[in-house]
Structures are given as C-alpha cells and as structure tokens.
Motif scaffolding. Structure first.
Motif, short mmCIF file in Angstrom:
data_model
loop_
_atom_site.label_atom_id
_atom_site.label_comp_id
_atom_site.label_asym_id
_atom_site.label_seq_id
_atom_site.Cartn_x
_atom_site.Cartn_y
_atom_site.Cartn_z
N VAL A 91 0.87 -1.17 0.00
CA VAL A 91 0.00 0.00 0.00
C VAL A 91 0.90 1.22 0.00
O VAL A 91 1.60 1.50 0.98
CB VAL A 91 -0.93 0.03 1.23
N GLU A 92 0.90 1.95 -1.08
CA GLU A 92 1.76 3.13 -1.18
C GLU A 92 1.22 4.28 -0.34
O GLU A 92 0.01 4.42 -0.13
CB GLU A 92 1.87 3.60 -2.64
N ALA A 93 2.15 5.11 0.15
CA ALA A 93 1.75 6.30 0.88
C ALA A 93 0.90 7.19 -0.01
O ALA A 93 1.23 7.42 -1.18
CB ALA A 93 2.99 7.06 1.34
N GLY A 94 -0.22 7.67 0.51
CA GLY A 94 -1.11 8.51 -0.26
C GLY A 94 -2.27 7.77 -0.89
O GLY A 94 -3.16 8.40 -1.47
N ALA A 95 -2.29 6.45 -0.80
CA ALA A 95 -3.36 5.67 -1.44
C ALA A 95 -4.74 6.07 -0.93
O ALA A 95 -5.72 6.10 -1.68
CB ALA A 95 -3.11 4.18 -1.23
N PHE A 96 -4.83 6.39 0.39
CA PHE A 96 -6.14 6.74 0.96
C PHE A 96 -6.21 8.19 1.44
O PHE A 96 -7.25 8.64 1.91
CB PHE A 96 -6.45 5.82 2.16
N ALA A 97 -5.13 8.91 1.33
CA ALA A 97 -5.02 10.23 1.96
C ALA A 97 -6.08 11.22 1.51
O ALA A 97 -6.49 12.09 2.27
CB ALA A 97 -3.63 10.81 1.71
N LEU A 98 -6.54 11.13 0.25
CA LEU A 98 -7.48 12.12 -0.28
C LEU A 98 -8.94 11.72 -0.14
O LEU A 98 -9.83 12.46 -0.54
CB LEU A 98 -7.16 12.38 -1.76
N LEU A 99 -9.18 10.56 0.46
CA LEU A 99 -10.57 10.08 0.59
C LEU A 99 -11.17 10.62 1.88
O LEU A 99 -11.50 9.88 2.81
CB LEU A 99 -10.60 8.55 0.55
N ARG A 121 -4.64 10.40 8.82
CA ARG A 121 -4.76 11.70 9.47
C ARG A 121 -5.87 12.55 8.87
O ARG A 121 -6.47 13.37 9.56
CB ARG A 121 -3.43 12.45 9.38
N ASN A 122 -6.14 12.37 7.57
CA ASN A 122 -7.18 13.16 6.91
C ASN A 122 -8.56 12.52 6.98
O ASN A 122 -9.54 13.13 6.56
CB ASN A 122 -6.81 13.38 5.44
N LEU A 123 -8.63 11.30 7.53
CA LEU A 123 -9.90 10.56 7.49
C LEU A 123 -10.64 10.70 8.82
O LEU A 123 -11.01 9.72 9.46
CB LEU A 123 -9.63 9.08 7.17
N SER A 124 -10.87 11.92 9.24
CA SER A 124 -11.46 12.17 10.55
C SER A 124 -12.89 11.65 10.67
O SER A 124 -13.40 11.48 11.77
CB SER A 124 -11.43 13.67 10.87
N GLY A 125 -13.55 11.39 9.55
CA GLY A 125 -14.91 10.88 9.58
C GLY A 125 -15.01 9.37 9.58
O GLY A 125 -16.12 8.81 9.59
N LEU A 126 -13.88 8.67 9.59
CA LEU A 126 -13.89 7.20 9.53
C LEU A 126 -14.57 6.62 10.76
O LEU A 126 -14.28 7.00 11.89
CB LEU A 126 -12.45 6.68 9.43
N GLN A 127 -15.49 5.68 10.53
CA GLN A 127 -16.25 5.07 11.62
C GLN A 127 -15.93 3.60 11.82
O GLN A 127 -15.96 3.11 12.95
CB GLN A 127 -17.76 5.23 11.36
N ILE A 128 -15.62 2.90 10.75
CA ILE A 128 -15.29 1.47 10.83
C ILE A 128 -13.99 1.24 10.09
O ILE A 128 -13.84 1.64 8.93
CB ILE A 128 -16.40 0.59 10.22
N LEU A 129 -13.03 0.60 10.77
CA LEU A 129 -11.75 0.26 10.16
C LEU A 129 -11.44 -1.20 10.44
O LEU A 129 -11.26 -1.60 11.59
CB LEU A 129 -10.63 1.15 10.70
N LYS A 130 -11.41 -2.00 9.39
CA LYS A 130 -11.12 -3.42 9.52
C LYS A 130 -9.75 -3.71 8.90
O LYS A 130 -9.58 -3.59 7.68
CB LYS A 130 -12.20 -4.26 8.82
N MET A 131 -8.81 -4.11 9.75
CA MET A 131 -7.48 -4.49 9.29
C MET A 131 -7.10 -5.86 9.83
O MET A 131 -5.92 -6.20 9.92
CB MET A 131 -6.46 -3.44 9.70
N ASN A 132 -8.09 -6.63 10.21
CA ASN A 132 -7.85 -7.96 10.76
C ASN A 132 -7.37 -8.93 9.69
O ASN A 132 -7.55 -8.71 8.49
CB ASN A 132 -9.12 -8.50 11.42
N ASN A 133 -6.75 -9.99 10.14
CA ASN A 133 -6.24 -11.05 9.25
C ASN A 133 -5.28 -10.49 8.21
O ASN A 133 -5.44 -10.70 7.00
CB ASN A 133 -7.39 -11.79 8.59
N ASN A 134 -4.28 -9.77 8.70
CA ASN A 134 -3.18 -9.30 7.87
C ASN A 134 -1.87 -9.74 8.51
O ASN A 134 -1.85 -10.71 9.29
CB ASN A 134 -3.26 -7.78 7.71
N ARG A 135 -0.80 -9.03 8.23
CA ARG A 135 0.53 -9.39 8.76
C ARG A 135 1.16 -8.23 9.53
O ARG A 135 2.38 -8.09 9.56
CB ARG A 135 1.44 -9.83 7.61
#
Length: 416
Positions: A91-99, A121-135
């Motif tokens: 995942v490159e830096a900036g991939a989600f920064a503008l969303l 840092r820009n995603l202040s409205g994020l309510q659900i973040l799923k990063m399970n089952n990764n490394r």
C-alpha cells in the motif's frame, strides 16, 4: 425540438454519473448513493472508468495485490470502500489520503505488513476500520489519533507482539475493539493494556482470546491476567551525599548526588542537567568499575550505583539536576536546583528572593506513587555556602574553615 434538446442536455449531465467499468455493476440506491459493485470479478487492480460520484465501492474477493497513490483518484467522494479478501501486500503512501469522506474501510484478509498510517490523518470521519487477518507486526502510537468518529476497530489475527501505551487514546467514539489472536509478548510494555481494559467502556470482543505467547511463565494466559506484581511503576529518590569534608578524590568542591530507584522490572537511571550554558543528557553510567571515565570530555561522573559526582563544582555548573527512573511501565523523575551562594547566609538570601521558600533540615527528596496535592513548583534548592574571606586583627585575609558547609533551602518539598 426544444424537448429533444432538453433530453439531450439531461443525458449529457447524467452520462458521467452512470459511467461504470464493464467488469462492475453500478446502480443508484434509494438514498441517492451510487454503488459500484466489483466484487468476485478476478480483478488484479482497481478498475478504471469509475464515476467520480461513487459513494460505495465494493472490490472484495478479487486478486488485487497492490494499491498505488492514484488507485482511488477517480472516486474522491467514496464513503464506503470494501477491499477484504484480496492479496494486497503493498500500500503506497497517499493511497487513501485524499478520501476525506470515507466512513467505512475494510482491508481485512490481505497480506499487509506495512501500512501508510499517515494516510489516516485526513480521514477524521472514519467510523469502521477493519485491518484484521493481515501481517501487521506493529503500530505507531499515534496511528489512530485523528479518528474522532471511529466506532469499530478490528486488529485481530495479525502479528502484533506489543502495543504502545496510548494507542487507543483520543478515540472518544470507540465502542468495539478486536485484538485477539495476536502473539503478544506480555512484558511490562503491554501492562498498560491490562489496566486500560479494566477501566474502559469499549467492548473488547473475545477478550479471553487475547493471550500471551511470551514470556514462558505467562504463556497461554490472557493479557488481562498479567499479575499486578509482575509490573511495578518506578519510584525515585534523590539524595545529597554529605561527604565533602572527607572527600579526597578531587580537589575543590565536589557535588555528589545519589539516585535510588525501585520498580519491576528494575528501572534504568538517566540524568538530565540544565545549566545556563548547556543541556546534558546521560543515559547510563560513564565511569567503569576500574574508575576510568568512558567519556573523557564529560565532567559529570555517573556511576553504576546511581551516584553522580561533579568535581570542582563552580558557578557554571549551577542549574537543574534531574534523575529519571525508566522501566517498561513508565517513567518517574525528581529534580534539584543547585546554586552557589557567596554571602555569609545564603539561605537568608534565598528566602529574601523567594518569600515562599522555607528552611529544610533534611537531605533527600523522593518521588514515588503518591502525589502531594499541595506541591506546586516542586523545586528543591541546594545552596552551597561559599563564605567570603574574613580579616584578622592584623588586617590579613584569613580564609574561613567551613568551606564545605551545606545549607538546604526548599521551595516545595518533593514528596510524590
């Protein structure tokens, strides 16, 4: 003719709104949101040609392995982005920064080991973040600090061995946390997590499965069952060693301070010195057992037993001397403000300068687990009396014999 032109104009306006890649199925939901359904399409990358006003983008269960800086440039209005069950490893830096409108982000069941946390840092409205089952093997302390609206955080089934204290601070909306099935090393670095879970209102799903794999004596026990006596925050006591009259190690006046610490694991001793001319930090002893100084240029001699000696103490060495006790549970410190006085009665001079100061007969200050609520300033001042020469009856100068006299003046007693 006029109705036809109106229809053509309307089509021109709606055309971009209905743009949809051939591999996806796009539709407008009842609430007006535009859905782009691209799941289970065997995609190897984010498809091109998506409409700019897509608010729900489903890319689950594909073969996407890489997310670049511009992967989602076409969908700046997206609010829900589902990327679970892919093969994402980069995942490159900036991939989600503008969303900035993103509320739901699912990256579960991928191969992510490194993630550009600064994108959040820009995603202040994020309510659900799923990063399970990764490394994921680690998280920065401030990874989630800007997510004021985050309600649900999934970190389970990763490779996390520890979490920095404060990782879940500044998340006022958090109500659900999943961190089970991680190989936690239950050193005292994660003892804060036990305390946090005891006091938080956040629901920690499958808390009993948040187990220790190390050290051996705690293997298989829940993180929440780490014994209290296993980890004890530091306490620190700073003492003046009154041995100037007997000191033969160095010529002149020698300031000697001793720092005593306690805690589990045994705390490291560090020193900070702030004088008018410089700031010094010493993170360990610089005097070897044979008496040789490891750093010959350093005039502050620090011994393994917690003692510091400053030979030939002079006005240039006046300042604040701080001893820090540091272990995996936390850090405590205590300071003394050391000054040389040239008057016959430096304690009176100090009292005249600081009406709140009082005379102290003791020679130690302590900082442990209990805080003195009346302590404001917390400043112990050691004043060495350097008396003026007095004249004999014959008129000659006769040096005073009490050059090692120590007077202690105290602003606020350090007893914490």
């Amino acid at each position: 003719m006029r109705p036809l032109l109106c229809c053509l104009g309307l089509a021109a306006l709606l055309g971009p709104c209905l743009a949809c890649p051939s591999t996806c199925s796009c539709s407008t939901k009842k609430n007006g949101r535009l859905l782009a359904e691209c799941a289970y399409k065997d995609l190897q990358e984010v498809p091109k040609g998506l409409s700019s006003n897509v608010t729900i983008l489903t890319l689950s269960a594909n073969r996407i392995s890489w997310l670049g800086q511009g992967s989602f440039a076409e969908v700046p209005e997206v609010q829900s982005l589902w990327l679970g069950y892919n093969q994402i490893g980069v995942v490159e830096a900036g991939a989600f920064a503008l969303l900035v409108h993103l509320k739901n982000l699912d990256l579960s069941h991928n191969k992510i080991a490194d993630f550009p946390w600064q994108d959040l840092r820009n995603l202040s409205g994020l309510q659900i973040l799923k990063m399970n089952n990764n490394r994921l093997a680690g998280l920065p302390r401030d990874a989630f600090h800007s997510l004021k609206d985050l309600r649900s955080l999934w970190l389970n089934d990763n490779e996390l061995t520890t979490l920095a204290e404060g990782t879940f601070n500044n998340l006022p909306s958090l109500s659900q946390l999943q961190i089970f099935n991680n190989p936690f090393n239950c050193s005292c670095k994660v003892f804060w997590l036990k305390k946090w879970t005891e006091n938080t209102s956040v629901s920690i799903t499958k808390g009993g499965s948040t187990l220790c794999v190390a050290p051996t004596k705690l293997k298989g026990r829940a993180v929440t069952d780490i014994p209290d006596h296993h980890c004890i925050a530091p306490s620190v006591q700073l003492t003046y060693l009154s041995n100037l009259d007997n000191t033969v190690m160095y010529d002149g006046l020698t300031l000697t301070l001793h720092c005593s610490v306690a805690g589990n694991p045994p705390p490291e001793i560090r020193w900070k010195i702030q004088t008018s001319g410089r700031r010094v930090e010493i993170n360990g002893p610089n005097v070897a057992r044979d008496g040789n100084v490891k750093q010959s240029q350093e005039r502050f001699l620090v011994f393994k037993n917690g003692t510091m000696a400053i030979p030939n103490f002079s006005k240039e060495d006046e300042g604040i001397y701080t001893c820090l006790a540091v272990n995996d549970v936390g850090t405590r410190d205590v300071s003394v403000n050391v000054a040389l006085a040239g008057s016959e009665n430096p304690a009176e001079d100090l009292l005249r300068d600081d009406p709140q100061a009082s005379h102290l007969g003791g020679r130690s200050c302590y900082k442990g687990d209990e805080m003195d609520p009346s302590g404001v300033g917390e400043k112990l001042v050691i004043v060495y009396h350097m008396p003026r020469e007095s004249k004999s009856r014959s008129g000659g100068a006769v040096p005073q014999l009490h050059m090692g006299t120590l007077l202690l003046a105290l602003g606020i007693v350090l007893c914490c």
